[in-house]
Design an enzyme around this catalytic site. Structure first.
Site, PDB file in Angstrom:
ATOM      1  N   ASP A 127       1.013  -1.273   0.177  1.00 27.23           N
ATOM      2  CA  ASP A 127      -0.061  -0.010   0.160  1.00 27.23           C
ATOM      3  C   ASP A 127       0.958   1.240   0.091  1.00 27.23           C
ATOM      4  O   ASP A 127       1.516   1.546   0.970  1.00 27.23           O
ATOM      5  CB  ASP A 127      -1.126   0.055   1.263  1.00 27.23           C
ATOM      6  CG  ASP A 127      -1.718   1.071   1.581  1.00 27.23           C
ATOM      7  OD1 ASP A 127      -2.536   1.248   2.186  1.00 27.23           O
ATOM      8  OD2 ASP A 127      -1.479   2.163   0.456  1.00 27.23           O
ATOM      9  N   ASN A 141      -7.424  12.000 -11.138  1.00 22.77           N
ATOM     10  CA  ASN A 141      -8.249  12.579 -12.167  1.00 22.77           C
ATOM     11  C   ASN A 141      -7.989  13.988 -12.358  1.00 22.77           C
ATOM     12  O   ASN A 141      -7.370  14.585 -11.655  1.00 22.77           O
ATOM     13  CB  ASN A 141      -9.533  12.298 -12.278  1.00 22.77           C
ATOM     14  CG  ASN A 141     -10.199  12.773 -11.134  1.00 22.77           C
ATOM     15  OD1 ASN A 141     -10.318  13.909 -10.926  1.00 22.77           O
ATOM     16  ND2 ASN A 141     -10.782  11.682 -10.201  1.00 22.77           N
ATOM     17  N   GLY A 149      -9.841   4.015  -5.993  1.00 26.62           N
ATOM     18  CA  GLY A 149      -8.465   3.484  -6.129  1.00 26.62           C
ATOM     19  C   GLY A 149      -7.422   4.051  -5.383  1.00 26.62           C
ATOM     20  O   GLY A 149      -7.643   4.203  -4.102  1.00 26.62           O
ATOM     21  N   VAL A 150      -6.196   4.138  -5.650  1.00 27.75           N
ATOM     22  CA  VAL A 150      -5.154   4.749  -5.106  1.00 27.75           C
ATOM     23  C   VAL A 150      -5.370   6.231  -4.639  1.00 27.75           C
ATOM     24  O   VAL A 150      -5.056   6.713  -3.404  1.00 27.75           O
ATOM     25  CB  VAL A 150      -3.887   4.689  -5.739  1.00 27.75           C
ATOM     26  CG1 VAL A 150      -3.707   5.429  -6.927  1.00 27.75           C
ATOM     27  CG2 VAL A 150      -2.726   4.743  -4.833  1.00 27.75           C
ATOM     28  N   ASP A 151      -6.277   6.836  -5.386  1.00 32.27           N
ATOM     29  CA  ASP A 151      -6.518   8.259  -5.152  1.00 32.27           C
ATOM     30  C   ASP A 151      -7.451   8.324  -3.837  1.00 32.27           C
ATOM     31  O   ASP A 151      -7.022   9.040  -2.862  1.00 32.27           O
ATOM     32  CB  ASP A 151      -7.476   8.709  -6.315  1.00 32.27           C
ATOM     33  CG  ASP A 151      -7.618  10.122  -6.255  1.00 32.27           C
ATOM     34  OD1 ASP A 151      -8.131  10.851  -7.297  1.00 32.27           O
ATOM     35  OD2 ASP A 151      -7.032  10.939  -5.446  1.00 32.27           O
ATOM     36  N   SER A 240      -2.641   4.475 -14.235  1.00 29.91           N
ATOM     37  CA  SER A 240      -3.655   4.264 -15.375  1.00 29.91           C
ATOM     38  C   SER A 240      -4.068   3.034 -15.653  1.00 29.91           C
ATOM     39  O   SER A 240      -4.766   2.483 -16.384  1.00 29.91           O
ATOM     40  CB  SER A 240      -3.240   4.749 -16.852  1.00 29.91           C
ATOM     41  OG  SER A 240      -3.401   6.213 -16.868  1.00 29.91           O
ATOM     42  N   THR A 241      -3.486   1.867 -14.531  1.00 28.86           N
ATOM     43  CA  THR A 241      -3.690   0.360 -15.056  1.00 28.86           C
ATOM     44  C   THR A 241      -5.109  -0.173 -14.190  1.00 28.86           C
ATOM     45  O   THR A 241      -5.269  -1.286 -14.218  1.00 28.86           O
ATOM     46  CB  THR A 241      -2.380  -0.153 -14.831  1.00 28.86           C
ATOM     47  OG1 THR A 241      -2.359  -0.183 -13.273  1.00 28.86           O
ATOM     48  CG2 THR A 241      -1.205   0.245 -15.265  1.00 28.86           C
ATOM     49  N   TYR A 244      -8.452   3.076 -15.188  1.00 29.19           N
ATOM     50  CA  TYR A 244      -8.209   3.924 -16.704  1.00 29.19           C
ATOM     51  C   TYR A 244      -7.989   2.717 -17.464  1.00 29.19           C
ATOM     52  O   TYR A 244      -7.540   2.872 -18.747  1.00 29.19           O
ATOM     53  CB  TYR A 244      -7.080   4.734 -16.434  1.00 29.19           C
ATOM     54  CG  TYR A 244      -7.892   6.365 -16.022  1.00 29.19           C
ATOM     55  CD1 TYR A 244      -8.999   6.362 -15.804  1.00 29.19           C
ATOM     56  CD2 TYR A 244      -7.066   7.464 -15.937  1.00 29.19           C
ATOM     57  CE1 TYR A 244      -9.662   7.528 -15.213  1.00 29.19           C
ATOM     58  CE2 TYR A 244      -7.331   8.652 -15.576  1.00 29.19           C
ATOM     59  CZ  TYR A 244      -8.714   8.800 -14.899  1.00 29.19           C
ATOM     60  OH  TYR A 244      -9.345  10.011 -14.574  1.00 29.19           O
TER      61      TYR A 244
HETATM   62  N1  APR Z   1      -1.207   1.477  -2.985  1.00 26.47           N
HETATM   63  C1  APR Z   1      -0.732   1.062  -4.248  1.00 26.47           C
HETATM   64  N2  APR Z   1      -1.162   0.936  -5.420  1.00 26.47           N
HETATM   65  C2  APR Z   1      -2.656   0.722  -5.269  1.00 26.47           C
HETATM   66  C3  APR Z   1      -3.447   1.347  -4.186  1.00 26.47           C
HETATM   67  C4  APR Z   1      -2.701   1.300  -3.122  1.00 26.47           C
HETATM   68  N3  APR Z   1      -3.351   1.706  -1.882  1.00 26.47           N
HETATM   69  N4  APR Z   1      -4.750   0.908  -4.560  1.00 26.47           N
HETATM   70  C5  APR Z   1      -4.829   0.696  -6.032  1.00 26.47           C
HETATM   71  N5  APR Z   1      -3.598   0.458  -6.174  1.00 26.47           N
HETATM   72  C6  APR Z   1      -3.323   0.327  -7.720  1.00 26.47           C
HETATM   73  C7  APR Z   1      -4.273  -0.478  -8.395  1.00 26.47           C
HETATM   74  O1  APR Z   1      -4.179  -1.756  -8.195  1.00 26.47           O
HETATM   75  C8  APR Z   1      -3.857  -0.100 -10.068  1.00 26.47           C
HETATM   76  O2  APR Z   1      -2.831  -1.015 -10.282  1.00 26.47           O
HETATM   77  O3  APR Z   1      -2.917   1.604  -8.365  1.00 26.47           O
HETATM   78  C9  APR Z   1      -3.138   1.405  -9.895  1.00 26.47           C
HETATM   79  C10 APR Z   1      -4.031   2.401 -10.515  1.00 26.47           C
HETATM   80  O4  APR Z   1      -5.311   2.150 -10.261  1.00 26.47           O
HETATM   81  P1  APR Z   1      -6.505   3.555  -9.976  1.00 26.47           P
HETATM   82  O5  APR Z   1      -6.232   3.634  -8.653  1.00 26.47           O
HETATM   83  O6  APR Z   1      -7.816   3.063 -10.451  1.00 26.47           O
HETATM   84  O7  APR Z   1      -5.809   4.638 -10.856  1.00 26.47           O
HETATM   85  P2  APR Z   1      -5.986   4.784 -12.534  1.00 26.47           P
HETATM   86  O8  APR Z   1      -6.238   3.722 -13.228  1.00 26.47           O
HETATM   87  O9  APR Z   1      -5.012   5.762 -12.870  1.00 26.47           O
HETATM   88  O10 APR Z   1      -7.423   5.510 -12.541  1.00 26.47           O
HETATM   89  C11 APR Z   1      -7.535   6.908 -12.329  1.00 26.47           C
HETATM   90  O11 APR Z   1      -9.446   6.222 -10.885  1.00 26.47           O
HETATM   91  O12 APR Z   1      -9.587   6.335  -8.443  1.00 26.47           O
HETATM   92  C12 APR Z   1      -9.651   7.155  -9.659  1.00 26.47           C
HETATM   93  O13 APR Z   1      -9.824   9.484  -9.132  1.00 26.47           O
HETATM   94  C13 APR Z   1      -8.958   8.400  -9.959  1.00 26.47           C
HETATM   95  O14 APR Z   1     -10.503   8.912 -11.689  1.00 26.47           O
HETATM   96  C14 APR Z   1      -9.272   8.548 -11.296  1.00 26.47           C
HETATM   97  C15 APR Z   1      -8.891   7.232 -11.825  1.00 26.47           C
END
Ligand code: APR
Length: 293
Positions: A127, A141, A149-151, A240-241, A244
């Protein structure tokens, strides 16, 4: 047992990860934290205060990812402390030998750091909000108003001030505070990391909408912010994985190539940690990094 000053360590002093327990222990003894050259016994004392029971128990919570974020001198003190803990325990612990395993992890991180003191690239499964690095990158975003997600994890870890700080950033067009492929920086507030770099990756649309260039640009913009803020350690998620939909293997190759090119030119110490959240992402990043050697 002569003490080797931190800045004089060379890879020939450091055992390989397959070395025997005796070699690892002997190396740890040369790091004698009590007499760190130029320092005092307090070098070790700052960790003894954090131990939850006996010398070096502090490290029970330590793992490779957290060790990656520590400066080399702290790593040597901690390895020395673990050696003392191992010694006081009489060498073997009842349930296997977790102390020996931790000493092996620390030795491995120290060796890699000594081998490439300036540029250091590693992958860690976990994490990202837990990492005590100078900046963690958020996969945001373009509104910077939070999401899933990570956001979501980063906003939760940082507390409400992070959203306030994001919303205070100027809009570059209606509702857009950070265009795709760019990044913005804010404090980390309640996170261990000092800063959060909010990077906006592209939504995957099949691969012919400039997605590769935009993803590379999101990494590059983040590294540019790390440079202007003179940061020495940055952790990236797999931008983005997730939501997105960018294919993990392609994204990992773009991330590895962009960061490697940056590190080959950057003349100051910089550690970059690719944080992956699952085995598939870990394999993709591992393949991407080894493919480019
Ligand atoms: N720590 C590390 N990696 C993480 C965590 C965490 N706590 N939570 C999720 N991830 C990984 C996911 O498994 C994925 O591999 O981060 C990567 C990116 O996934 P997303 O968070 O969905 O980000 P992204 O694909 O760039 O999409 C961005 O999603 O959450 C929204 O506000 C964000 O609109 C934006 C979009």
């Amino acid at each position: 047992m002569t003490t080797i000053p931190t800045d004089q360590l060379t890879t020939k002093d450091i055992p390989s990860s397959e070395a025997s327990d005796t070699d690892i222990i002997r190396f740890a003894q040369t790091l004698n934290g009590y007499t760190e050259v130029g320092g005092e016994a307090s070098e070790l004392g700052k960790y003894i205060g954090a131990f939850d029971g006996g010398e070096g128990a502090y490290l029970r919570k330590m793992d490779a990812g957290m060790a990656e974020a520590l400066p080399l001198n702290d790593l040597r003190i901690l390895l020395f402390a673990r050696q003392r803990a191992h010694y006081h325990q009489g060498g073997g612990w009842p349930d296997g030998d977790p102390v020996m395993d931790e000493m092996r992890v620390l030795t491995d991180v120290i060796r890699r750091r000594v081998a490439s003191p300036l540029a250091d690239l590693s992958v860690w499964v976990g994490d990202i909000t837990k990492l005590d690095v100078e900046a963690i990158v958020n996969a945001a975003n373009n509104t910077l108003a939070g999401g899933g997600g990570v956001d979501q994890a980063i906003h939760r870890g940082a507390g409400p001030k992070l959203l306030e700080s994001c919303l205070a950033l100027p809009e570059v067009s209606s509702g857009v505070r950070c265009p795709t492929g760019k990044a913005r920086i804010t404090p980390g507030f309640d996170l261990p990391a000092r800063y959060v770099i909010h990077a906006v990756g592209p939504v995957w649309q099949g691969g012919d909408h400039n997605e590769a260039e935009l993803l590379a640009s999101a990494y590059q913009s983040s590294l540019d912010l790390a440079t202007t803020h003179d940061l020495q350690s940055v952790a990236f998620p797999a931008i983005s994985t997730g939501a997105y939909g960018f294919p993990a293997a392609d994204a990992a190759s773009i991330a590895a190539a962009t960061v490697r090119a940056f590190l080959s030119e950057y003349k100051k110490p910089m550690r970059v940690i690719f944080v992956v959240f699952d085995e598939e992402a870990e394999r993709a990043m591992g393949r991407a990094l080894s493919a480019q050697v």
